[in-house]
Write an enzyme that holds these catalytic residues in place. Structure first.
Site, PDB file in Angstrom:
ATOM      1  CD  GLU A   1      -8.194  83.872  82.383  1.00 35.86           C
ATOM      2  OE1 GLU A   1      -7.382  82.937  82.357  1.00 35.86           O
ATOM      3  OE2 GLU A   1      -9.083  84.007  83.242  1.00 35.86           O
TER       4      GLU A   1
ATOM      5  CG  ASP B   1     -13.187  80.237  85.480  1.00 35.81           C
ATOM      6  OD1 ASP B   1     -13.036  79.096  85.022  1.00 35.81           O
ATOM      7  OD2 ASP B   1     -12.239  80.959  85.836  1.00 35.81           O
TER       8      ASP B   1
ATOM      9  CD  GLU C   1      -9.426  78.321  89.365  1.00 37.68           C
ATOM     10  OE1 GLU C   1      -9.508  77.561  88.391  1.00 37.68           O
ATOM     11  OE2 GLU C   1      -9.178  79.535  89.263  1.00 37.68           O
TER      12      GLU C   1
END
Ligand code: BDP
Length: 716
Positions: free
Chosen positions: A307, A381, A409
């Site tokens: 990322e 993820d 998240e």
């Protein structure tokens, strides 16, 4: 009624209604409510004797005295010798002659470096309870365990407990930035106030260490994996040292994230190439400097070439080259390097699911002894439900560390009650088949399958400066879970929920039955109303808040939800079989078998591994479209029922926390309905099938949901 009595009554009412703000976590030490048990406890706990004084021993002493005073509502004296039945003796063989001569050497041997022994024994003719360990840290864990027995109202008259952690590194990873924002944090700002450190020691730092010690956590990475090199400068190392000094007596080591390009950014070098002698020298000196501040510094956690983060591949070097360079520099100080396998790259056209495996398997055995590779529980993820990461079992010569996400998240963030133990357990109990049936992920992680000495479980922390630490009162349970499961991955979700509820709320059986069921079902419910039958990564882009399956305009393909669901007029789902990306080939045949055929695939993962037509039949007779409708509607309805269930618990919970949870469950129900409507309306544009008539119609149009914006959603 006399005036005074009235006054006291009013005061009591005020205190009860005022309620609790949650700061005390599971360490409230409220009076034992079972009166029979209380008198047994009082009879069996009458005095405290501890080993020679030290920072840790003083903590143990204070904790036991405070805990017992609160729970038993009586002060027990602190003594130097056993004078009556009911003495609690806490110490190591080195710090306490009573322990040394108690004849518990065999048990102590089984407790290892960090474990503890709690045993009832006659000493000088008096009935005593010994809390012991080979290290003070072990005694500290034992003291907390003993208090947990009292908090959860367990018998203590005949104790023979030997407990040793199954995992060596039990860590929290904070994604905290120097400016106090927390990446994916939903509980306020960072608890680290870098500006006032090192001089100002917030009481929270101490309470944080204490809470972690109470659940066996022994390491903390205090900075974000998307690292900032400033933390490695002297001014910040002073601050890190101050925190390390606070944590040390609680048995917690500090780790930092290392920004791979730090030699350029703060070192003035032209390169960060790990094979460059100047770079190697820079890290050697930097690490030496860190150890002058923090002699027991744990090591670095590194996110590299992922990322957009810098890394060894920027110089055409491998992850092993990068990790080993740091490992060599830190080895003289017994530090370790935790290198993350969460990598995927925009110029890699392969299914994101496959990239980490492809990058890392060839490096199996190429890492130094003091390197661990940290692998997320799944290959994408931290999804609400995700098959285990194929790297588990695929790198036998390299110790793999588990990375869970405690912060929610993708699981409702700060507004949802989702108990994560069932998710963590699902991964740990998954069978990799790497050494035949029964080669569970837990056995890969705890080192038993390959004889690794270095073992670890980390959780991305959900802690912030909110008064109750974690935002949602029930989010504390997930922090608690991380510690308990890292100590022993075999502990059941039911046990963890039970312990936490008893300590955090109440030991009342009626409360426990309902509240633990609420917790145990919660993860299943959020999967149902957000990502059913294997859907994944269809959340709002960037902030990941709420549904956005329609998003297709992001620069990188794998940042778009459409990449993951591949819904079109023909069907829905990601084909990861041989006819598709063949990510399935990364699993051992035994594991692969449960997923590779769309007709026999475990339906929880159907759309994770298969692209199926809309009229594809499930085992229950519904087709995929009908099943999606069923799951979304049932999930949202169950989310509504969670609030009804909670409302029945009002008599058992203080008003403040009761109202908090109730309001949050209202939000959760609204969010569940939003997920249901937005997803079904969107997928309907592909399936072109009606939502069955028995279901209420979505309250808004798809356009409405598409136009919702959350520019200030937390956690970015
Ligand atoms: C993703 C998060 C991102 C993290 C990344 C990571 O969205 O904020 O930086 O994982 O783990 O889940 O590095």
């Amino acid at each position: 009624m006399k005036k005074n009595t009235l006054l006291i009554l009013c005061l009591c009412c005020f205190l009860i209604t005022k309620g609790e703000n949650g700061y005390d976590l599971w360490l409230r030490y409220k009076p034992v409510s079972n009166h029979i048990l209380l008198s047994v406890y009082r009879k069996n706990i009458t005095q405290l004797i501890t080993g020679d004084s030290s920072a840790t021993m003083n903590i143990i002493k204070n904790e036991l005295l405070t805990g017992i005073a609160g729970l038993l509502q009586t002060e027990i004296g602190y003594h130097h010798s056993v004078t009556r039945d009911g003495a609690i003796i806490a110490g190591t063989p080195r710090s306490s002659a009573l322990i040394r001569n108690a004849g518990i050497a065999t048990q102590l041997q089984a407790a290892g470096d960090e474990g503890f022994v709690i045993t009832t024994k006659k000493i000088n003719g008096k009935q005593c309870i010994l809390i012991s360990g080979n290290s003070e840290k072990g005694v500290l864990y034992g003291a907390f365990h003993f208090l947990r027995l009292l908090q959860t109202e367990q018998p203590i008259t005949s104790l023979h407990i030997v407990s040793a952690p199954k995992i060596r590194l039990r860590m929290l990873d904070h994604w905290d930035n120097p400016n106090r924002t927390v990446e994916r944090g939903y509980a306020g700002f960072s608890i680290w106030n870098w500006h006032t450190l090192p001089t100002y020691i917030d009481q929270r730092y101490i309470d944080y260490a204490r809470a972690n010690a109470s659940i066996g956590i022994n390491g903390t990475v205090i900075t974000n994996v998307n690292a900032n090199a400033v933390i490695l400068t002297p001014a910040y190392l002073e601050k890190v040292k101050a925190l390390a000094d606070v944590f040390r007596p609680y048995g917690i080591k500090v780790y930092l994230t290392a920004r791979f390009s730090a030699p350029i950014e703060i070192g003035g070098l032209k390169t960060a190439d790990p094979l460059d002698a100047g770079v190697q020298q820079w890290w050697r000196e930097k690490i030496k400097e860190i150890y002058t501040y923090i002699p027991d510094f744990g090591g670095f956690l590194v996110k590299a070439n992922s990322e957009g983060q810098p890394g060894p591949q920027d110089y055409k070097r491998s992850h092993a080259d990068g990790a080993n360079m740091l490992a060599d520099a830190i080895a003289p100080f017994n530090g370790i390097i935790i290198w993350r396998a969460f990598v995927y790259s925009h110029d890699n056209p392969l299914d994101r699911h496959k990239q980490a495996y492809d990058d890392f398997v060839p490096l199996n055995g190429k890492f130094r002894d003091n390197v661990m590779v940290q692998v997320k529980n799944g290959a994408i993820d931290f999804m609400p439900r995700e098959p285990f990461h194929p790297l588990f079992g695929a790198m036998p010569q390299t110790p793999l560390m588990m990375e869970f996400q405690v912060t929610q998240e993708y699981l409702g963030q700060g507004t949802s009650l989702v108990f994560l133990a069932p998710l963590f357990k699902e991964t740990l109990e998954s069978d990799t088949y790497y050494k035949g049936k029964g080669s569970t992920v837990a056995k890969v992680i705890d080192g038993t399958l390959d004889g690794h000495r270095l073992t670890g479980i980390a959780g991305v922390a959900n802690i912030g400066n909110d008064i109750n630490w974690c935002g949602h009162p029930f989010a504390q349970a997930n922090w608690y879970t991380l510690g308990r499961l890292a100590w022993d991955p075999a502990i059941s979700s039911e046990q963890i929920a039970g312990e936490w509820l008893r300590m955090t709320f109440s030991n009342q059986p009626d409360f426990l039955k309902t509240a633990s069921q609420l917790m145990l079902e919660s993860r299943d419910i959020i999967v149902q109303y957000s990502n059913p039958i294997g859907l994944h990564h269809i959340m709002g882009t960037g902030h990941h808040y709420g549904p956005a399956p329609w998003v297709s305009n992001q620069q990188r393909p794998e940042w778009n939800p459409v990449y993951y669901h591949k819904s079109d007029s023909n069907g829905i789902g990601f084909d990861r079989t041989v006819t598709g990306s063949n990510a399935l080939a990364q699993y051992y045949p035994g594991a692969r078998k449960q997923w590779e055929n769309s007709h026999t695939c475990d339906e929880k993962y159907l759309l994770w591994f298969h692209h199926v037509p809309w009229n594809f039949q499930l085992k229950n007779g519904r087709n995929v479209w009908e099943e999606l409708c069923f799951q979304y509607y049932t999930g949202a309805e169950r989310a509504g029922k969670m609030r009804d269930t909670w409302n029945t618990l009002r008599p058992f919970v203080d008003q403040q926390r009761f109202e908090q949870v109730s309001m949050l469950l209202k939000i959760q129900h609204e969010e569940a309905t939003w997920w249901r409507n937005a997803c079904l309306l969107y997928f309907q544009t592909c399936s072109r099938l009606p939502i069955p008539l028995q279901y209420e119609k979505p309250g808004h149009t798809l356009e409405y949901y598409k136009n919702l914006r959350f520019p200030y959603a937390p956690g970015i």
